[in-house]
Design a protein around this motif. Structure first.
Motif, PDB file in Angstrom:
ATOM      1  N   CYS A 201       0.836  -1.208   0.000  1.00  0.00           N
ATOM      2  CA  CYS A 201       0.000   0.000   0.000  1.00  0.00           C
ATOM      3  C   CYS A 201       0.873   1.261   0.000  1.00  0.00           C
ATOM      4  N   ILE A 202       1.862   1.302   0.899  1.00  0.00           N
ATOM      5  CA  ILE A 202       2.739   2.484   0.981  1.00  0.00           C
ATOM      6  C   ILE A 202       3.493   2.673  -0.345  1.00  0.00           C
ATOM      7  N   PHE A 203       4.050   1.601  -0.856  1.00  0.00           N
ATOM      8  CA  PHE A 203       4.823   1.716  -2.100  1.00  0.00           C
ATOM      9  C   PHE A 203       3.917   2.104  -3.274  1.00  0.00           C
ATOM     10  N   GLY A 204       2.684   1.616  -3.236  1.00  0.00           N
ATOM     11  CA  GLY A 204       1.740   1.990  -4.294  1.00  0.00           C
ATOM     12  C   GLY A 204       1.503   3.495  -4.257  1.00  0.00           C
ATOM     13  N   LYS A 205       1.255   4.022  -3.061  1.00  0.00           N
ATOM     14  CA  LYS A 205       0.982   5.462  -2.938  1.00  0.00           C
ATOM     15  C   LYS A 205       2.219   6.290  -3.292  1.00  0.00           C
ATOM     16  N   MET A 206       3.403   5.717  -3.018  1.00  0.00           N
ATOM     17  CA  MET A 206       4.638   6.451  -3.326  1.00  0.00           C
ATOM     18  C   MET A 206       5.028   6.345  -4.803  1.00  0.00           C
ATOM     19  N   GLY A 207       4.300   5.538  -5.551  1.00  0.00           N
ATOM     20  CA  GLY A 207       4.634   5.364  -6.978  1.00  0.00           C
ATOM     21  C   GLY A 207       5.866   4.506  -7.198  1.00  0.00           C
ATOM     22  N   LEU A 208       6.110   3.574  -6.263  1.00  0.00           N
ATOM     23  CA  LEU A 208       7.312   2.735  -6.358  1.00  0.00           C
ATOM     24  C   LEU A 208       6.982   1.308  -6.793  1.00  0.00           C
ATOM     25  N   PHE A 209       5.705   0.958  -6.737  1.00  0.00           N
ATOM     26  CA  PHE A 209       5.303  -0.426  -7.025  1.00  0.00           C
ATOM     27  C   PHE A 209       3.859  -0.415  -7.475  1.00  0.00           C
ATOM     28  N   ASN A 210       3.549  -1.268  -8.452  1.00  0.00           N
ATOM     29  CA  ASN A 210       2.129  -1.525  -8.706  1.00  0.00           C
ATOM     30  C   ASN A 210       1.932  -2.993  -9.048  1.00  0.00           C
ATOM     31  N   GLU A 211       0.732  -3.418  -8.766  1.00  0.00           N
ATOM     32  CA  GLU A 211       0.362  -4.830  -8.843  1.00  0.00           C
ATOM     33  C   GLU A 211       0.638  -5.433 -10.216  1.00  0.00           C
ATOM     34  N   LYS A 212       0.429  -4.624 -11.257  1.00  0.00           N
ATOM     35  CA  LYS A 212       0.558  -5.159 -12.616  1.00  0.00           C
ATOM     36  C   LYS A 212       2.030  -5.267 -13.044  1.00  0.00           C
ATOM     37  N   ASP A 213       2.781  -4.175 -12.856  1.00  0.00           N
ATOM     38  CA  ASP A 213       4.157  -4.138 -13.386  1.00  0.00           C
ATOM     39  C   ASP A 213       5.217  -4.420 -12.334  1.00  0.00           C
ATOM     40  N   GLY A 214       4.836  -4.447 -11.076  1.00  0.00           N
ATOM     41  CA  GLY A 214       5.825  -4.656 -10.018  1.00  0.00           C
ATOM     42  C   GLY A 214       6.557  -3.374  -9.681  1.00  0.00           C
ATOM     43  N   PHE A 215       7.864  -3.487  -9.433  1.00  0.00           N
ATOM     44  CA  PHE A 215       8.649  -2.338  -8.960  1.00  0.00           C
ATOM     45  C   PHE A 215       8.920  -1.350 -10.093  1.00  0.00           C
ATOM     46  N   ASN A 216       8.858  -0.078  -9.756  1.00  0.00           N
ATOM     47  CA  ASN A 216       9.240   0.954 -10.718  1.00  0.00           C
ATOM     48  C   ASN A 216      10.710   1.295 -10.429  1.00  0.00           C
ATOM     49  N   VAL A 217      11.582   0.652 -11.177  1.00  0.00           N
ATOM     50  CA  VAL A 217      13.018   0.777 -10.897  1.00  0.00           C
ATOM     51  C   VAL A 217      13.479   2.230 -11.041  1.00  0.00           C
ATOM     52  N   GLU A 218      12.963   2.929 -12.053  1.00  0.00           N
ATOM     53  CA  GLU A 218      13.404   4.323 -12.255  1.00  0.00           C
ATOM     54  C   GLU A 218      13.056   5.192 -11.044  1.00  0.00           C
ATOM     55  N   HIS A 219      11.836   5.046 -10.555  1.00  0.00           N
ATOM     56  CA  HIS A 219      11.437   5.832  -9.382  1.00  0.00           C
ATOM     57  C   HIS A 219      12.253   5.426  -8.153  1.00  0.00           C
ATOM     58  N   LEU A 220      12.460   4.134  -8.011  1.00  0.00           N
ATOM     59  CA  LEU A 220      13.221   3.669  -6.838  1.00  0.00           C
ATOM     60  C   LEU A 220      14.647   4.212  -6.850  1.00  0.00           C
ATOM     61  N   VAL A 221      15.266   4.202  -8.032  1.00  0.00           N
ATOM     62  CA  VAL A 221      16.647   4.700  -8.116  1.00  0.00           C
ATOM     63  C   VAL A 221      16.678   6.185  -7.759  1.00  0.00           C
ATOM     64  N   LYS A 222      15.692   6.927  -8.248  1.00  0.00           N
ATOM     65  CA  LYS A 222      15.664   8.374  -7.931  1.00  0.00           C
ATOM     66  C   LYS A 222      15.391   8.593  -6.445  1.00  0.00           C
ATOM     67  N   GLN A 223      14.437   7.834  -5.917  1.00  0.00           N
ATOM     68  CA  GLN A 223      14.059   7.989  -4.511  1.00  0.00           C
ATOM     69  C   GLN A 223      15.236   7.660  -3.591  1.00  0.00           C
ATOM     70  N   LEU A 224      15.879   6.544  -3.874  1.00  0.00           N
ATOM     71  CA  LEU A 224      16.932   6.070  -2.970  1.00  0.00           C
ATOM     72  C   LEU A 224      18.241   6.823  -3.190  1.00  0.00           C
ATOM     73  N   GLY A 225      18.459   7.296  -4.418  1.00  0.00           N
ATOM     74  CA  GLY A 225      19.704   8.002  -4.731  1.00  0.00           C
ATOM     75  C   GLY A 225      19.612   9.484  -4.433  1.00  0.00           C
ATOM     76  N   GLN A 226      18.387  10.025  -4.359  1.00  0.00           N
ATOM     77  CA  GLN A 226      18.194  11.460  -4.092  1.00  0.00           C
ATOM     78  C   GLN A 226      19.080  12.297  -5.012  1.00  0.00           C
ATOM     79  N   GLY A 227      19.118  11.897  -6.271  1.00  0.00           N
ATOM     80  CA  GLY A 227      19.889  12.669  -7.264  1.00  0.00           C
ATOM     81  C   GLY A 227      21.374  12.352  -7.298  1.00  0.00           C
ATOM     82  N   LYS A 228      21.824  11.479  -6.370  1.00  0.00           N
ATOM     83  CA  LYS A 228      23.250  11.132  -6.334  1.00  0.00           C
ATOM     84  C   LYS A 228      23.402   9.618  -6.438  1.00  0.00           C
ATOM     85  N   ASN A 229      24.600   9.172  -6.688  1.00  0.00           N
ATOM     86  CA  ASN A 229      24.953   7.741  -6.593  1.00  0.00           C
ATOM     87  C   ASN A 229      24.052   6.813  -7.412  1.00  0.00           C
TER      88      ASN A 229
END
Ligand code: ACD
Length: 141
Positions: free
Chosen positions: A66-94
């Motif tokens: 539920c949390i990841f769905g609301k954050m735009g990091l995961f959805n039931e159909k496609d699974g993880f949104n790698v691009e969003h996760l990389v941006k979220q976790l990297g905060q523009g770096k690394n």
């Protein structure tokens, strides 16, 4: 005509995604009660989540989904949104370091488990190695 349609579709995808923003502590704080209430998560579990303890049970798995769905990091159909996760976790770096770490944990659900288990599995995999990055990504600046 084929190319025109392809360009239109590509533009639609790019513009739709341009709406997404790195999620903040405020976003997470708003989603917590929404997910906890919609899933009737008991208060003792919510208190565990606040301490970053996420037991592997059905309610918790669905809470993470539920949390990841609301954050735009995961959805039931496609699974993880790698691009969003990389941006979220990297905060523009690394990002070049973080991407392969995300990819390692972002499975495509080959065993067709339910979406709650899928979301939880990726989260658990990543946080075992990089809890610090997860926490930092939603810390207030
Ligand atoms: C709570 C809920 C906490 C929910 C957990 C994390 C949200 C915080 C940050 C999100 C940032 C990135 C996602 C983290 C890891 C997923 C990695 C998946 C890799 C396939 O505190 O109540």
């Amino acid at each position: 005509m084929k190319y025109f349609v392809a360009v239109l579709l590509l533009a639609a995808v790019v513009f739709a995604d341009a709406e997404w923003k790195i999620q903040t502590a405020e976003n997470l704080n708003a989603y917590r009660p929404e997910c906890a209430n919609s899933l009737s998560i008991p208060e003792d579990k919510v208190n565990e989540y606040k301490k970053w303890n996420f037991p592997n049970d059905e309610k918790t798995q669905c809470y993470i989904k539920c949390i990841f769905g609301k954050m735009g990091l995961f959805n039931e159909k496609d699974g993880f949104n790698v691009e969003h996760l990389v941006k979220q976790l990297g905060q523009g770096k690394n990002e070049t370091i973080i991407r392969p770490e995300v990819v390692k944990c972002a499975d495509k659900n080959p065993q067709k488990t339910n979406a709650c288990q899928w979301a939880y599995r990726g989260f658990d995999c990543f946080k075992k190695a990089h809890l610090d990055l997860v926490q930092t990504s939603v810390k207030k600046n």
